[in-house]
Structures are given as structure tokens and as C-alpha cells.
Design an enzyme around this catalytic site. Structure first.
Site, mmCIF file in Angstrom:
data_model
loop_
_atom_site.group_PDB
_atom_site.id
_atom_site.type_symbol
_atom_site.label_atom_id
_atom_site.label_comp_id
_atom_site.label_asym_id
_atom_site.label_seq_id
_atom_site.Cartn_x
_atom_site.Cartn_y
_atom_site.Cartn_z
ATOM 1 N N PRO A 598 0.799 -1.119 -0.191
ATOM 2 C CA PRO A 598 0.090 -0.090 -0.055
ATOM 3 C C PRO A 598 0.711 1.165 -0.123
ATOM 4 O O PRO A 598 1.876 1.354 0.599
ATOM 5 C CB PRO A 598 -0.905 -0.157 1.230
ATOM 6 N N CYS A 599 0.309 2.339 -0.809
ATOM 7 C CA CYS A 599 1.298 3.504 -0.925
ATOM 8 C C CYS A 599 0.757 4.657 -0.528
ATOM 9 O O CYS A 599 1.212 5.831 -0.815
ATOM 10 C CB CYS A 599 1.436 3.536 -2.478
ATOM 11 N N GLN A 600 -0.255 4.403 0.589
ATOM 12 C CA GLN A 600 -1.079 5.896 1.096
ATOM 13 C C GLN A 600 0.130 6.697 1.753
ATOM 14 O O GLN A 600 -0.084 7.955 1.520
ATOM 15 C CB GLN A 600 -2.055 5.529 2.202
ATOM 16 N N SER A 603 2.147 8.210 -1.623
ATOM 17 C CA SER A 603 1.535 8.697 -2.776
ATOM 18 C C SER A 603 1.512 10.189 -2.953
ATOM 19 O O SER A 603 1.375 10.739 -1.990
ATOM 20 C CB SER A 603 0.091 8.252 -3.052
ATOM 21 N N ASN A 642 4.513 -0.339 -7.619
ATOM 22 C CA ASN A 642 3.936 0.742 -6.825
ATOM 23 C C ASN A 642 4.073 2.071 -7.751
ATOM 24 O O ASN A 642 4.338 1.767 -8.966
ATOM 25 C CB ASN A 642 5.117 0.986 -5.467
#
Length: 1362
Positions: A598-600, A603, A642
């Protein structure tokens, strides 16, 4: 006997070359190498025979020529460095005596030795390592060595170190006030200050810094040095892949490195050995089956990595490969169910990845404890007929239990209850009454009353009463909790799942993980996340058992492993059952692992992401977890995906950590950047991929584009230029690239729907009208889950809940009326005509506070002096709102009834195979705005968004005015014709507090429907809200447009930059080109490239009667936003198939792997168009006009030797790209149409056996002489230039005497004619100054000769980051 290649005596050859002289403490060893052997060893090196010259004139000419060649080498400042000066003599070694620093005292240095070279400040440690490949003396007496560079771990080019800021840098606005003339100087000062303010650190703390990497791209660096650059000799050992280096070695190396695609790969001779071993091992064993694990599955895009090699008759190729994803994991239940519905053979575990990994470890330890020989089932190839067998044994594993998470969840529930009661007390104005007292009793620690229940004005408050309050993430209570973390003292008894009396255990039904690892208890989005890895002493296994209870009854309870002591027989049977069904894989059973952590936290779309110590962010912890999976299972291949922000945040620490961790495990690594638009989908979507291959495996290449792509105005990161996949030139783009896929290729066969669509199954509008539509409507491959099974899973998950939601909404409307239906279900829950109770962050003034629409309407009404007329206006507004609610509610009641009638008919229709064609359900306000935005016709000039709405005025600089919101004054100026509103605060204050937002109504902004002097006006909708929200005017400083245009419509002639997970029209262009709605789930899926048979699952929330933001819709949009493009995944799968069979061309970093099935479809469509002229064009771009398109400029010409790889794009001071990429101005030729489809077998052979590969860089270690051969042609081209320089030098010598005589004559004339003498003196002075400038330029050019690590020579992470 003395080794002739390692002489120990000084050179004794006395001739005109001066070979015996001591040059700065360096002397040649042994006799010069014979000319015949020199020609054989160094064929590309030109030889000059100074001894054999017949005359002094000839010798002087040769010396002058050599001097010119040396000067040319010193001036060479562009890559590649292919020029080699001629040599007068070659030697095998030299003697070094550097007494100044003692580094090289009395050393014998030979060809093949490794040395440390001083590179000054161009390296984080000031030195690099190189191997001597050639020793020679030039004709002008310089003693030179040709080097093969070895990258050290601390070289910035290897991307294993990152720049860490020492402290605060220069102020953000220091040079803003200096005027435009000083901007350039200010930028240089900031860059220099930033460079001095960083320290370089290894991305992986325990990385072995003794490891070196042979420079495969050695030709791109200066590698001809004088021997005086030697610092000292070093010992470098080659360690074979899979072996561990000795503890006492000074340096060691295993891989070659190339900055292009950040490639760490074994040398060619090792690759040949691995190929021979593979072929010998695979003889007669049938197809190679690789089983994979997909982590963070999302919508299942990486599931299209699966691949089966087929023969011409569609049977499995016994000599091919079969890739199959057998295990998957995701924390979100809806995403896990989506993956399971489309891959029913796969074991899907719905849990956090930390917990899943520890469950696998604990199960393996339990099997060892029970001394079990429980090997899993062998990997069986596809039988060639039926889909892979579906598995339904995932139910044997249950959701893990976290003791600490249970405590946190209980506190969150208590906090939510307290905040809800406090908000209710405020709404009812009970003050310190019963509700407030109850809230205070629930809140711990005597905190202030809970959150105000206030929602952001731009958002639609949809929560029910029981979830109205924000909970622990807002309010004073949350502030108190975030200051510190009270410790949880958990005992062993607290961790037991069952505290009653344990009876006779009859059966074990399920297993789960229990753990007590610490979790985040802060008041932000990280609440509940693990703080670190789960330690072994913090986890245990728990089993759901059937146990005898009292009075002969049976009960099901959870017991821990310790509570099942003495029941090893039951445990053994259950573990054997797990292993036989392959629910839990053990190490070495997983052949490949893929996933996108997950790239929250990194990002670029996350405006609240931290920018330093990013790996300490709990939201970024999944990268170390992903690495831990590879460390435990030891797969043959790893693929990580990603966003491109992993290359930018904190000097690319994210990707550098991933690369360093895989290298630490002795894996080969390659990184590439792909645009989804280059693979046949109508979206750009830059994504970064990292391959890793275990020892003994071939490293997969990066796929070359299959399609041309149009410019989508989203430039890549500055340091991603050389890892980006693309075509080499226009000719290759026209030859290999298919037509670009635009939005016009995916819409036309879909039925028209509106904002209120309810049906999950529909009929197509027509047969496929484009190639892309036919491709998306294809059937699944025979080994995949069938379309019918997918639809059954889709209906089983959602149909019952969806119908229940429809019936409950209809029942509520029939009982309470259509007006209530419109108000509660379809309207925004923030009534713009009702005042709000002010909270702590909203200052009161002379009127009751509300949202901006309320303040605007109230200010407009106040202009009417008659109080009776004011009352009438308020009543009219309320009546308009109620009337529209009734009209809309009546319409929707009819839609609900129609759905209940037609739904059974559609579901029973075998042709109703279109799923998930529902748009984002906008509230009435947003729906009216979408209705008001004009349709966007193909090729129409300009955007269609909020700027097209009534009442808007657009100024010259792009800012807008509406009647209630106007462009602000900045430095006393405004684009508003009336002077604008107040000047915004200082830059550092923006965003710090809500009231600093531009034009906030209670902080000096404008309140009213018009501003005198500005032609903008306010338009009110029937709901009472304004047509143009205030935040449309202020978003992006008033310049929101294009991709970021609020309520924007897409164009059929465009592609989207990226499909996002949140499809609200507030700040992105997500509107349908011609229909008054946002794009549907299926349209987003088509933009991503998902075939129509791919279903998306999400359970409806039936506790509310609202459809707006129901998880049934929002979760499916989120799945699409998080997904990997299937076409990109399939191309990567074909690259993996090639590498698994060791069929990737040696050294190739970029290969062409077109999809044979897609190519056949394009060919067949082309043939049909020729035979039937009335058919539509296969691609919308042909109909629109290829010449009208602007192409994506992602050529990879740097892969050719002789090109410059240091090209980057400009970035602003924060490291982000410019909003729009510069126009290239290039027009590519239209891709050539194929006339006839090739047989399927021929296409597959072309794909897997003979891929089109980019020519690799010349091999570095043993093949450097071959690399020199490649540069011979360029050396010949340089001969003319050198000859001219030689003539100039010889001519200067001949004219020297004549020049002196002329100077003497000038001096004599000076004595007689003073004025003329002064003029002559001035000319002499000017000539001397010009000579000094030339000397300085030559000095600077010579200082450019540096080794690896120099930012001047295309460092992968250049100075533009700072």
C-alpha cells in the site's frame, strides 16, 4: 620461473620514448609488450612507432599527433567515452612509490589488479574501485591505464544510498522578494546550500558495504586515466551466486550493474552456466509449473500475470511454462472476495500480511514440533481441458485475533458513543443535561466533550445518527489521547481465547493466529496498525474445536495451542489436512511472489504524507513486510509494483530499500517504469516495477510497449528517465506499436445509464464496434474460472443485500412520503438553508454561522430591507427545496419499483452479461451540476467543467470568479475586475488552519450573490445550494482545470491520466463525455484494461437506506483505483515466462513481448475492414485523425551506445514535476496495419523463442575488448579531427621563429611610434587574456574525468532532487 605477465624488474629499454624514466614515483616494469601481442590483446588501440621514425620531422609529427589526441581525451565531456588515444608502448605492470601519503608505497601493480582510485568530492566517500585492463604510454610521454570500474555500495549511481537532510534548509521564500533578475542566482545558491545540508546513508542498515558491482555501462564513464590516479591496491574476490563471501575478504563482487533500468545481474559466463544446468535438469520433465503468491490483491490485476504456453491446437506446450497464482492475501474482505470470485482455484486469506506471514511460520513450527512429514501436493500442470479446480477450503483458516486490537476497538466504540451523545446534547441545546453527563461518564480521563459532529463543507455528510460523530480521530478527546499512550499490561491469562472448563475435544474445525504485538493507539489513520513485526513470543495458534459440554451438548469454542496439550493426534490430523489442500505454503514451495505494498504513505495524491523518515510511517510498514515474505519463502522470482513516488520521496528511499534488501539476499534486481497507455488501455498510469531473481534464475526483462500512447500530461520523475520503457525511435513505434487506445474505443457499445442506475446485470447496447471492445468482451482462457462461475459469485455476494437495500428504501418512502425520500436519500445531508451551531474552529459574527451557501443566501436576502419580503424569500427557498425533493423522490420511487420488476428478467437472460455498469451515486447537488456542464464533443476546443457553468467569469491568468467567490488579491493585484477579496495570508500559514482558506466567509471573505464591478453572478439550485461551490474557485489557487477541473467531462479523443479510487467529481475530471454522470465501475475497469468477465464484489451496507457512498459502490471504485493494469501484468508475465525458461536474450534489459491473441484480433479486424468497407475503424484514433494527437515522448534512445543518458526533466523545489509535460512537437507515423493474421503457434514461437530485444551495453569484465571493437568505428571518425589538430600544431612550431621576428619588429616600431605601440600592446594583451581563458577551459575539462558516483555523468539520482 618468472611470470612474463608479472615482471618484477624495471624497464631497461633506452630509446626516444623515455620508458625508463621515473615519472612522479611511477616506473614501468619489464620490457614493452611485443607489437603482435599488443595487436591481439588490444585490437582497438592504435599504435605509433616513434622508434622506427626515419626522420626527426616524422617523429615530431607523430608526437604532435599524440599530444592532440591527449588533449582531445581531456576535453571529452560527453558520453560515451569511446575515444582512445594512440599508444607508443604497452606494459604488463608498473612500480608505484608514493611517499607523499604512503598509500601506494613500493607496490607492484599489474594488468588485472584492482585498485582504489581517488575521485574527490564526486563520491560519497571520495574513492571508487576499478580493475586495470590496459597499461600503456602515449606518444607524448603520458603513462596511462584503462580501467574497468566497479561500483561501490556508497556510489550514488547504484541507488543504494539516499540523501538525508542534516537540519533545516533555507527558508522557502528567501529569494522570492529579490525580483526576477536574481531568480537564477538564487536557485544556484539554494542548490548549493541543499547539497551541503545532506548526509548520505545506506538505505539498508545492514548492507554489506564490501560488495562491489562490475560496471556493465563502463563505456559511459571516463576510463582512460594517468597512472598517478592510483590510491592503492585492493583485494577483490569474485563470489558465485548463492554463496556467501568470506568474512576476511576486503571486497567482493557477484553482479554486474547497469544504471539503465538499475540492473544488477550475473555476468554472461555465469548466465551461460545457469542455462546449461537448467536444460540438463529440465530434459523430459514436461511443462515448467511456477506457483505464485499475490499480496495486497486489490481487484486482482496482478492475477493476469498467470500464463500458459500453448501449442497451435491450444493444448499445453510440454516444453513451455505455466504460471499460476495459488495463494493470495488482502486485508480488505471485499477485495479478497473479488480476487476469489475471479480466481476460484486460489487460496485467498483475508487478513493483514503480518498476521498471514506469522501464521505460515507458526504452522511450519507446529509441523516440526509434531515431527510430521507433510509435504504438500506437487504442482500439477493444466490438463488442457477444464479450468483449474476450485478450492473451498479457505474456511479452514479464520481471521486472526489481536488482543491489543480488541482493546483499541473497544475504546473506539466507547469514544464514538461519547462523542455521539455530546453532539446530540449540542444539537438539542441540553448543555450540561443528561446527554452531556452520559458522554462525560463514558469519556476516560475527564476529557472535554466529544467532537462537534462538523463535517467538511465540500463533503456529503451521509452518516446515520449513531455514526455522526467523528470518533477518536477528531475532537478534544482525541487530542488528549494522542499526547501519550497508556501501557497495556497483558498477562498470559488475558491472551487465552477461552476461560471456561475444557471438556473432551471431538474435532478441530478452524485455525487462526493469536497475537499481542503492540499497535498504534494514536488518533489518526494509523490507529490500530502494527508498530513493528510480530515477535515469536508474541504469537500463538488458536483452534476452533467442537467440545463436549454439559448435559451431553456440544459447543464450539476457540482454544490455544497450550490448551490443546495432549491432543497431538487431533492436531496432526488437522495440519495434515491443511497441507494436503495446500492452504498454508512452506518455504521453497512458492515460486514467485508479487504485490504492491500500500502506497498511501508515499503517494503524491496524499497531501498529508510525511516526507522524512518515510519507512517509520506505519502506513509504509508493508514494504519491510513484503521483503520479509521473500526472506521466509525464498521464491525464485519477486515482482513489486508501486507508484512512481517511490522514486522521489526522501531521495527514493522506498525503492532503494527494496533493492538493497533483495541484494542482501543475493537476488538479482531490475527496476522499470511502465505506462499503462503503452499496453493498449485508455489511461496513462505510470507505475514502477521491480524484478528480483534468485541465484540460478535468469533475471526477467522489462517489457517493451505494445501500443503507441498519447500524451496524458503527467511527466515522470526526474530520476526515472533511464528506467522508463519505450520505443527507440519513430520507426520502431510505427513498426511495433499498435494504434493508441482512446476513451472513444471503450464507450460506444455500453448502454446509456444515469446517476441513479440500480441494475447490476445489463444488456450490451450493440456488438463490439472497436478492436478494444471486442478484446474486452472476450471469453476467459480455458484454464481460468468460467464466466458463469464468476457471475454466480457476484450474485451470491451482493444480490441479496442490494435487493434488501432497495426494498428498505422503497418501504421508507412509501411510509414517509416522496419528499422524505428525496431529502434523506438523495439530498446532501448538509442543508444549505439551515444554520449550523458554531464549533470551536468557527468564529461567530452578527449572523448564525452556516456553510457558504447559507451565508451567501442570507447576505443576498439582507439586501432587501422589507422584513416581510425577506421572510417570503426564505419561504420560497424552503418551498423550492421541498418541491424538488418531492419531485426527485417520486422519480426515484418509480425507479426502485422498476428495478424490482426488471431485475429477475435480466438475471435470467443469458445475454445479460454486462456487470458493474453503475456510476458513482452523486447527491442531488452534484447531479444538478453535472447536468449543467455542457457535453464534450470529440475534438472540442477547451475543457468542459465548472468553468462552463452559468455565472462564472474566467480571468486572463486562469483564475475564476463566481458571484459569491472571487479571485483574491495577491500583492495588491487581482484577476477580478472588481478588485477581488482580501489578500491571502503568508505562504507558511496556508493550510495550517481552516480559517486561512482563501475567501472563507467568516474571515474577511465576500458574502453575497454579486460583487459590484464584477460580471460574475451567483446561481442557486432548487436544492438551495449554489451552482458553483466556493472550493471550485479556490482549488489549486484558483487554477484548477484540465485533469484537476472540478466537475470536468472526459473527451473521447483523450485518455485519463490514471483511474482513481474515489470517483467523486469534486476535484478530478471523471464525468462522462456526453451523459450527466460520472464514469461507471465497468467503464473504469475498461480504462484499466480489465475484461468484462472480471467481476467486482462488495457487500452493500444494509443498515442505512442510502445509496450515496454505500460501500457496495465505493469499494468497487476503490478496487479499480488500486489495481494494476491487466495488460501490463500480462506483459510482465510473458517476460517472466521467458526468464523462467532462460530464453531472454543475454544481457537484454528491454524485450518485445506482444500478446499473440490480441495481435490475431487486430489482424482479423484489419482483414474484415478490407473485405467489408462499411465496417467502422478498428481504433477510434483513425476516425478522429492521427495527426491531431500529441504523442507521449518516452523514447529510450539512451539504450544505444553513443547517446546521452543524463537527460532529465525539470522539477520544482519540492521535488514534484511540473503540472504539464512539455510539448514534444513530434508527430509519429501511423502504426502499420498487419495484413494477415499469423498462425497461433507461429505467433507464440515469435513471442517466447525470438523476442525483439534492445541491444545491451557491451559486457564489462571479460568482454571489454569486444566493447572496444564496438567503438572502433567512432575512433576512425575522429581521425580527421586529430589530423587537422596535428597539422595545426606542426604549423605552429614552424612559424614560431617567424613569429618571434615579427614581435621584435613590433617592439622596434613601438620606440618610434608611441600611439601605434599602445594599440599593438592592447592587441597583445587581448590575445593573452584569450589564451588564459582557453587554459582555464581545458583545466575544467580535465577535471571532469571522474569515476562512478559523479553527478556530472548521469547519476541516477541527480542534483535536481535538491
Amino acid at each position: 620461473m618468472t611470470d612474463p605477465h608479472h615482471p618484477t624488474t624495471f624497464c631497461e629499454v633506452e630509446d626516444c620514448r623515455g620508458l625508463t624514466a621515473d615519472h612522479g614515483g611511477f616506473r614501468w616494469l619489464g620490457a614493452p609488450i611485443p607489437k603482435a601481442e599488443v595487436k591481439r590483446q588490444y585490437p582497438s588501440r592504435e599504435q605509433v612507432d616513434l622508434v622506427g621514425c626515419k626522420s626527426e620531422e616524422q617523429r615530431r609529427t607523430l608526437v604532435a599527433r599524440c599530444r592532440a589526441a591527449s588533449e582531445k581525451l581531456a576535453r571529452q565531456a560527453k558520453e560515451p567515452f569511446t575515444f582512445h588515444p594512440p599508444a607508443a608502448a604497452h606494459f604488463w605492470g608498473f612500480w608505484a612509490d608514493e611517499e607523499s601519503d604512503g598509500a601506494g608505497d613500493h607496490q607492484h601493480v599489474y594488468v588485472g589488479d584492482f585498485i582504489k582510485v581517488d575521485v574527490g568530492d564526486d563520491n560519497t566517500k571520495g574513492w571508487s574501485v576499478a580493475q586495470i585492463e590496459e597499461l600503456y604510454q602515449t606518444g607524448d610521454g603520458k603513462r596511462m591505464m584503462r580501467l574497468l570500474w566497479f561500483y561501490a555500495a556508497h556510489d550514488t549511481d547504484t541507488s543504494l544510498v539516499y540523501a538525508k537532510k542534516r537540519g533545516a534548509g533555507t527558508a522557502a521564500g528567501d529569494d522570492e522578494a529579490e525580483g526576477s533578475d536574481s531568480k537564477a542566482a538564487g536557485g544556484q545558491k539554494k542548490k548549493k546550500a541543499a547539497a551541503e545540508n545532506v548526509v548520505y546513508k545506506m538505505a539498508v542498515d545492514d548492507f554489506d558495504e564490501r560488495q562491489l558491482f562490475c560496471a556493465r555501462d563502463n563505456i559511459l564513464y571516463p576510463h582512460e586515466y594517468e597512472i598517478g590516479a592510483l590510491e592503492c591496491k585492493v583485494d577483490v574476490l569474485y563470489v558465485r551466486p548463492g554463496e556467501q563471501p568470506p568474512a576476511d575478504c576486503q571486497f567482493w563482487w557477484t553482479f554486474e550493474f547497469d544504471r539503465r533500468y538499475l540492473t544488477f545481474e550475473v555476468p554472461p559466463h555465469i548466465a551461460r552456466e545457469q542455462l546449461a544446468e537448467f536444460l540438463a535438469d529440465r530434459a523430459g520433465k514436461g511443462p515448467l509449473v511456477l506457483r505464485g503468491m499475490d499480496l495486497y490483491v486489490g481487484a486482482g490485476g496482478l492475477g493476469y500475470l498467470d500464463h500458459v504456453s500453448l501449442n497451435e491446437d491450444s493444448t499445453p506446450d510440454v516444453n513451455g511454462v505455466q504460471l499460476r497464482t495459488d495463494w493470495a492475501c488482502d486485508y480488505e474482505e471485499d477485495m479478497g472476495q473479488t480476487f476469489k470470485a475471479n480466481n476460484q482455484h486460489c487460496h485467498v486469506f483475508i487478513s493483514g500480511t503480518d498476521e498471514h506471514l506469522e501464521l505460515c511460520k507458526a504452522t511450519y513450527e507446529l509441523a516440526q514440533e509434531l515431527k510430521m512429514q507433510c509435504d504438500g501436493q506437487p504442482a500439477l500442470p493444466w490438463n488442457g481441458r477444464d479450468p483449474y479446480q476450485a478450492c473451498d477450503d479457505d474456511q479452514l483458516l479464520a481471521w486472526p485475533r489481536s488482543v491489543e486490537a480488541d482493546v483499541i476497538a473497544k475504546r473506539r466504540v466507547d469514544g464514538r458513543r461519547a462523542a455521539t451523545l455530546a453532539a446530540a446534547a449540542k444539537r438539542r441545546k441540553l448543555g450540561n443535561g443528561a446527554a452531556a453527563a452520559a458522554a462525560a461518564a463514558i469519556l476516560e480521563g475527564g476529557e472535554e466533550e466529544g467532537g462537534s459532529g462538523e463535517l467538511d463543507e465540500e463533503m456529503d455528510g451521509f452518516e446515520d445518527d449513531e455514526t455522526l460523530a467523528a470518533g477518536p480521530s477528531s475532537g478534544p478527546a482525541a487530542k488528549g489521547r494522542s499526547k501519550g499512550k497508556d501501557e497495556l499490561h497483558l498477562t498470559e491469562a488475558d491472551c487465552l481465547p477461552y476461560h471456561g472448563k475444557i471438556g473432551k475435544v471431538l474435532e478441530i474445525k478452524q485455525m487462526r493466529l493469536g497475537e499481542r504485538a503492540p499497535r498504534q493507539r494514536t488518533s489518526n489513520v494509523s490507529c490500530g496498525l502494527l508498530e513493528r513485526f510480530i515477535r515469536r513470543d508474541e504469537r500463538w495458534l488458536e483452534f476452533k474445536v467442537v467440545m463436549e459440554g454439559g448435559e451431553g451438548q456440544q459447543e464450539e469454542v476457540w482454544l490455544s495451542r497450550k490448551q490443546l496439550k495432549g491432543r497431538e493426534k487431533l492436531l496432526t490430523g488437522f495440519v495434515r489436512r491443511l497441507r494436503e489442500r495446500q492452504c498454508i505454503p512452506f518455504p521453497a514451495e512458492v515460486d514467485f511472489i508479487c504485490g504492491g505494498p500500500p502506497c498511501q504513505g508515499i503517494s503524491g495524491n496524499n497531501r498529508h504524507a510525511i516526507t522524512e523518515d518515510i519507512l517509520q510511517d506505519p502506513r509504509n510498514r508493508q514494504l519491510p513486510v513484503f521483503i520479509a515474505y521473500a526472506e521466509w519463502f525464498k521464491p525464485k522470482y519477486v515482482l513489486m509494483e508501486n507508484v512512481q513516488d517511490i522514486l522521489k520521496k526522501e531521495d527514493g528511499l522506498y525503492i532503494k530499500y527494496a533493492m538493497g534488501s533483495m541484494l542482501n539476499m543475493r537476488y538479482q534486481v531490475r527496476v522499470g517504469m511502465l505506462a499503462a497507455g503503452n499496453f493498449g488501455v485508455p489511461q496513462g498510469r505510470w507505475r514502477c516495477f521491480m524484478w528480483a531473481a534468485a541465484p540460478g534464475q535468469q533475471l526477467p526483462a522489462i517489457p517493451k510497449p505494445t501500443h503507441n500512447c498519447v500524451d496524458f500530461q503527467c511527466p515522470i520523475a526526474a530520476n526515472a528517465k533511464r528506467i522508463t520503457s519505450g520505443f527507440e525511435n519513430d520507426a520502431e513505434a510505427a513498426e511495433l506499436g499498435c494504434m493508441p487506445v482512446l476513451l472513444g474505443d471503450i464507450f460506444s457499445d455500453l448502454p446509456e445509464v444515469d446517476n441513479f442506475e440500480l441494475h447490476e446485470r445489463q444488456l450490451y447496447k450493440s456488438w463490439p464496434q472497436r478492436v478494444t471492445q471486442a478484446w474486452l468482451r472476450r471469453d476467459p482462457q480455458p484454464w481460468m474460472t468460467s464466466r458463469e462461475d464468476r457471475f454466480q459469485a457476484h450474485e451470491k455476494c451482493m444480490h441479496k443485500g442490494h435487493n434488501e437495500l432497495v426494498r428498505s428504501a422503497l418501504q421508507m418512502a412509501e411510509e414517509q412520503g416522496a419528499t422524505v425520500m428525496g431529502t434523506k436519500i438523495l439530498f446532501c445531508q448538509k442543508n444549505p438553508l439551515a444554520p449550523l451551531i458554531s464549533g470551536a474552529k468557527r468564529a461567530l459574527d452578527d449572523t448564525a454561522a452556516g456553510n457558504h451557501a447559507f451565508e451567501t443566501w442570507a447576505a443576498s436576502v439582507r439586501h432587501v430591507r422589507d422584513s416581510k419580503i425577506q421572510a417570503v424569500l426564505w419561504l420560497q427557498a424552503e418551498a423550492s427545496r421541498a418541491g424538488y425533493a418531492h419531485t426527485l423522490g417520486t422519480m426515484y420511487m418509480q425507479r426502485l419499483r422498476q428495478y424490482l420488476e426488471l431485475d429477475p428478467v435480466l438475471r435470467s437472460n443469458p445475454e445479460a452479461t454486462l456487470c458493474d455498469h453503475r456510476p458513482y451515486f452523486c447527491n442531488a447537488d452534484d447531479h444538478l451540476r453535472m447536468l449543467s456542464v455542457p457535453q464534450r464533443e470529440p475534438g472540442a476546443v477547451g475543457e468542459r467543467n465548472f468553468r462552463s457553468l452559468e455565472g462564472i467569469v474566467v480571468g486572463p491568468n486562469g483564475t475564476c470568479c463566481s458571484g459569491h467567490s472571487h479571485a483574491p488579491r495577491i500583492n495588491g493585484k487581482s484577476d477580478c475586475s472588481a478588485g477581488g477579496v482580501y489578500e491571502p495570508p503568508a505562504r507558511e500559514q496556508k493550510g495550517a488552519r481552516k480559517e486561512y482558506r482563501v475567501d472563507q466567509h467568516n474571515k474577511g471573505g465576500w458574502r453575497g450573490g454579486a460583487l459590484e464591478g464584477c460580471s460574475a453572478a451567483t446561481v442557486f439550485m432548487p436544492t438551495g445550494d449554489v451552482l458553483v461551490p466556493q472550493w471550485c474557485i479556490t482549488f489549486k489557487g484558483g487554477h484548477s482545470d484540465g485533469r484537476g477541473g472540478c466537475y470536468g467531462r472526459q473527451g473521447l479523443h483523450e485518455i485519463v491520466a490514471t483511474v482513481v479510487g474515489r470517483s467523486e467529481p469534486h476535484n478530478l475530471k471523471v464525468g462522462h463525455p456526453t451523459q450527466a454522470r460520472t464514469t461507471t465501475i465497468r467503464e473504469n475497469a475498461r480504462m484499466q484494461g480489465f475484461p468484462d468477465y472480471h467481476v467486482l464484489l462488495a457487500k452493500p451496507k444494509t443498515s442505512t437506506s442510502r445509496f450515496i457512498r454505500n460501500p457496495n459502490l465505493t469499494q468497487r471504485f476503490q478496487q479499480m483505483g488500486n489495481a494494476v493494469c491487466p495488460q501490463v501484468a500480462a506483459a510482465l508475465g510473458r517476460c517472466l515466462a521467458l526468464a523462467s525458461l532462460h530464453q531472454t536474450p543475454s544481457g537484454a534489459m528491454l524485450v518485445s513481448v506482444p500478446d499473440p491473441e490480441y495481435q490475431a484480433l487486430v489482424d482479423d479486424w484489419t482483414v474484415e475492414m478490407i473485405e467489408q468497407p462499411g465496417l467502422p475503424s478498428g481504433f477510434y484514433a483513425e476516425e478522429y485523425g492521427m495527426a491531431r494527437l500529441k504523442w507521449l515522448d518516452n523514447f529510450v534512445q539512451f539504450l544505444k551506445e553513443g547517446s546521452d543518458v543524463s537527460e532529465t526533466v525539470n522539477c520544482d523545489e519540492e521535488g514534484e514535476e511540473e503540472d504539464a509535460a512539455p510539448a514534444t512537437g513530434k508527430r509519429r507515423a501511423a502504426p502499420k496495419a498487419k495484413a494477415k493474421a499469423k498462425p497461433k503457434q507461429q505467433r507464440q514461437q515469435q513471442q517466447l523463442a525470438e523476442p525483439t530485444a534492445v541491444a545491451p551495453a557491451p559486457p564489462a569484465a571479460m568482454d571489454q575488448d569486444q566493447a572496444s571493437d564496438l567503438a572502433a568505428e567512432e575512433d576512425e571518425d575522429a581521425e580527421v579531427e586529430i589530423a587537422e589538430e596535428v597539422q595545426a600544431i606542426v604549423g605552429d612550431e614552424r612559424e614560431e621563429a617567424k613569429f618571434v621576428e615579427e614581435e621584435m619588429q613590433v617592439e622596434e616600431e613601438q620606440e618610434v611610434q608611441v600611439v601605434q605601440a599602445q594599440g599593438a600592446g592592447s592587441e597583445v594583451k587581448d590575445e593573452e587574456e584569450e589564451e588564459e581563458v582557453e587554459d582555464e577551459e581545458e583545466t575544467e575539462a580535465s577535471e571532469d574525468d571522474r569515476g562512478p558516483g559523479s553527478d556530472e555523468f548521469a547519476s541516477a539520482y541527480s542534483e535536481e532532487e535538491y
